[in-house]
Design a protein around this motif. Sequence first.
Motif, PDB file in Angstrom:
ATOM      1  N   ARG A 296       0.849  -1.190   0.000  1.00 56.84           N
ATOM      2  CA  ARG A 296       0.000   0.000   0.000  1.00 56.84           C
ATOM      3  C   ARG A 296       0.882   1.236   0.000  1.00 56.84           C
ATOM      4  O   ARG A 296       1.893   1.295   0.696  1.00 56.84           O
ATOM      5  CB  ARG A 296      -0.911   0.018   1.225  1.00 56.84           C
ATOM      6  N   HIS A 297       0.489   2.224  -0.803  1.00 63.50           N
ATOM      7  CA  HIS A 297       1.262   3.464  -0.837  1.00 63.50           C
ATOM      8  C   HIS A 297       1.394   4.029   0.570  1.00 63.50           C
ATOM      9  O   HIS A 297       0.546   3.813   1.435  1.00 63.50           O
ATOM     10  CB  HIS A 297       0.631   4.496  -1.779  1.00 63.50           C
ATOM     11  N   ALA A 298       2.482   4.753   0.786  1.00 68.62           N
ATOM     12  CA  ALA A 298       2.742   5.358   2.090  1.00 68.62           C
ATOM     13  C   ALA A 298       1.831   6.575   2.303  1.00 68.62           C
ATOM     14  O   ALA A 298       1.031   6.941   1.441  1.00 68.62           O
ATOM     15  CB  ALA A 298       4.215   5.738   2.179  1.00 68.62           C
ATOM     16  N   GLU A 299       1.976   7.188   3.479  1.00 70.09           N
ATOM     17  CA  GLU A 299       1.120   8.317   3.864  1.00 70.09           C
ATOM     18  C   GLU A 299       1.202   9.447   2.838  1.00 70.09           C
ATOM     19  O   GLU A 299       2.289   9.871   2.454  1.00 70.09           O
ATOM     20  CB  GLU A 299       1.545   8.841   5.228  1.00 70.09           C
ATOM     21  N   ALA A 300       0.032   9.941   2.420  1.00 70.71           N
ATOM     22  CA  ALA A 300      -0.044  10.993   1.409  1.00 70.71           C
ATOM     23  C   ALA A 300      -0.832  12.189   1.940  1.00 70.71           C
ATOM     24  O   ALA A 300      -1.619  12.071   2.885  1.00 70.71           O
ATOM     25  CB  ALA A 300      -0.713  10.466   0.146  1.00 70.71           C
ATOM     26  N   HIS A 301      -0.600  13.319   1.303  1.00 73.58           N
ATOM     27  CA  HIS A 301      -1.371  14.519   1.619  1.00 73.58           C
ATOM     28  C   HIS A 301      -2.837  14.278   1.278  1.00 73.58           C
ATOM     29  O   HIS A 301      -3.155  13.525   0.357  1.00 73.58           O
ATOM     30  CB  HIS A 301      -0.855  15.721   0.823  1.00 73.58           C
ATOM     31  N   GLU A 302      -3.727  14.926   2.007  1.00 72.92           N
ATOM     32  CA  GLU A 302      -5.161  14.770   1.777  1.00 72.92           C
ATOM     33  C   GLU A 302      -5.608  15.412   0.464  1.00 72.92           C
ATOM     34  O   GLU A 302      -6.595  14.998  -0.128  1.00 72.92           O
ATOM     35  CB  GLU A 302      -5.968  15.363   2.935  1.00 72.92           C
TER      36      GLU A 302
ATOM     37  N   THR B 222       5.991   5.856  -3.906  1.00 72.89           N
ATOM     38  CA  THR B 222       6.267   4.689  -3.080  1.00 72.89           C
ATOM     39  C   THR B 222       7.099   3.683  -3.877  1.00 72.89           C
ATOM     40  O   THR B 222       8.110   3.178  -3.385  1.00 72.89           O
ATOM     41  CB  THR B 222       4.952   4.055  -2.581  1.00 72.89           C
ATOM     42  N   ALA B 223       6.712   3.412  -5.106  1.00 70.29           N
ATOM     43  CA  ALA B 223       7.460   2.484  -5.959  1.00 70.29           C
ATOM     44  C   ALA B 223       8.866   3.003  -6.244  1.00 70.29           C
ATOM     45  O   ALA B 223       9.826   2.224  -6.282  1.00 70.29           O
ATOM     46  CB  ALA B 223       6.706   2.248  -7.267  1.00 70.29           C
ATOM     47  N   ASP B 224       9.014   4.312  -6.435  1.00 67.13           N
ATOM     48  CA  ASP B 224      10.335   4.904  -6.695  1.00 67.13           C
ATOM     49  C   ASP B 224      11.318   4.593  -5.565  1.00 67.13           C
ATOM     50  O   ASP B 224      12.509   4.430  -5.804  1.00 67.13           O
ATOM     51  CB  ASP B 224      10.235   6.425  -6.847  1.00 67.13           C
ATOM     52  N   ALA B 225      10.812   4.518  -4.342  1.00 70.20           N
ATOM     53  CA  ALA B 225      11.683   4.265  -3.189  1.00 70.20           C
ATOM     54  C   ALA B 225      12.403   2.923  -3.307  1.00 70.20           C
ATOM     55  O   ALA B 225      13.495   2.758  -2.769  1.00 70.20           O
ATOM     56  CB  ALA B 225      10.875   4.320  -1.889  1.00 70.20           C
ATOM     57  N   LEU B 226      11.808   1.987  -4.030  1.00 72.22           N
ATOM     58  CA  LEU B 226      12.413   0.666  -4.182  1.00 72.22           C
ATOM     59  C   LEU B 226      13.648   0.703  -5.088  1.00 72.22           C
ATOM     60  O   LEU B 226      14.524  -0.146  -4.974  1.00 72.22           O
ATOM     61  CB  LEU B 226      11.376  -0.323  -4.712  1.00 72.22           C
ATOM     62  N   GLY B 227      13.704   1.681  -5.976  1.00 75.21           N
ATOM     63  CA  GLY B 227      14.872   1.810  -6.834  1.00 75.21           C
ATOM     64  C   GLY B 227      14.967   0.754  -7.920  1.00 75.21           C
ATOM     65  O   GLY B 227      16.055   0.479  -8.433  1.00 75.21           O
ATOM     66  N   ARG B 228      13.851   0.145  -8.275  1.00 81.00           N
ATOM     67  CA  ARG B 228      13.808  -0.854  -9.350  1.00 81.00           C
ATOM     68  C   ARG B 228      12.867  -0.359 -10.438  1.00 81.00           C
ATOM     69  O   ARG B 228      11.995   0.463 -10.186  1.00 81.00           O
ATOM     70  CB  ARG B 228      13.310  -2.196  -8.827  1.00 81.00           C
ATOM     71  N   LYS B 229      13.044  -0.901 -11.630  1.00 80.37           N
ATOM     72  CA  LYS B 229      12.135  -0.564 -12.720  1.00 80.37           C
ATOM     73  C   LYS B 229      10.751  -1.088 -12.387  1.00 80.37           C
ATOM     74  O   LYS B 229      10.610  -2.131 -11.750  1.00 80.37           O
ATOM     75  CB  LYS B 229      12.607  -1.185 -14.028  1.00 80.37           C
ATOM     76  N   TYR B 230       9.745  -0.358 -12.844  1.00 81.31           N
ATOM     77  CA  TYR B 230       8.374  -0.807 -12.639  1.00 81.31           C
ATOM     78  C   TYR B 230       7.510  -0.366 -13.805  1.00 81.31           C
ATOM     79  O   TYR B 230       7.872   0.541 -14.557  1.00 81.31           O
ATOM     80  CB  TYR B 230       7.798  -0.301 -11.312  1.00 81.31           C
ATOM     81  N   LYS B 231       6.370  -1.020 -13.933  1.00 78.88           N
ATOM     82  CA  LYS B 231       5.386  -0.663 -14.952  1.00 78.88           C
ATOM     83  C   LYS B 231       4.190  -0.047 -14.263  1.00 78.88           C
ATOM     84  O   LYS B 231       3.813  -0.446 -13.160  1.00 78.88           O
ATOM     85  CB  LYS B 231       4.945  -1.895 -15.739  1.00 78.88           C
TER      86      LYS B 231
END
Length: 153
Positions: free
Chosen positions: A7-13, A61-70
């Motif tokens: 699940r995505h991390a905490e985000a602005h409302e 959130t996905a960017d934090a992993l540092g891997r390619k994603y679709k």
Amino acid sequence: MDLIFWRHAEAHEESADGTDLARELTSRGLKQASRVANWLDRQLPDGARVISSPAQRALQTADALGRKYKVRPEIAPDASAQALLDAVQWPHGKGVVVVVGHQPTLGQAVAQLLQAQIAEMPIRKGAVWWLRTRERDGQRQTVVVAVQAPETV
């Protein structure tokens, strides 16, 4: 097949342009994503596939992993659990797939796969649920491999 719901991390409302898809992570959310990504990166095999919702908070959130994603629209906010499962080819897909997405979709998919007696499992912001399908006595089973929250990694 291993399926990891993140699940995505905490985000602005709210976002600057007022759209839900543009909402960004808070500074706390960036830290949550980083902590979980560090843990997850140590656990994942090199060939793991990563897919993300097109929402900005999921992309960060996905960017934090540092891997390619679709990016897959099938897991955008308000997607159905079945659309998500179809997108990852559960249970017939191969290998490990990480899905960065949203509640209630992730929780509904987890509840469905675990045959829970509730409509959706509660999944905290930034948390990971790692599920695996396997064959036992001629029947397919889904088992929980790990559940991690940002505070525990």
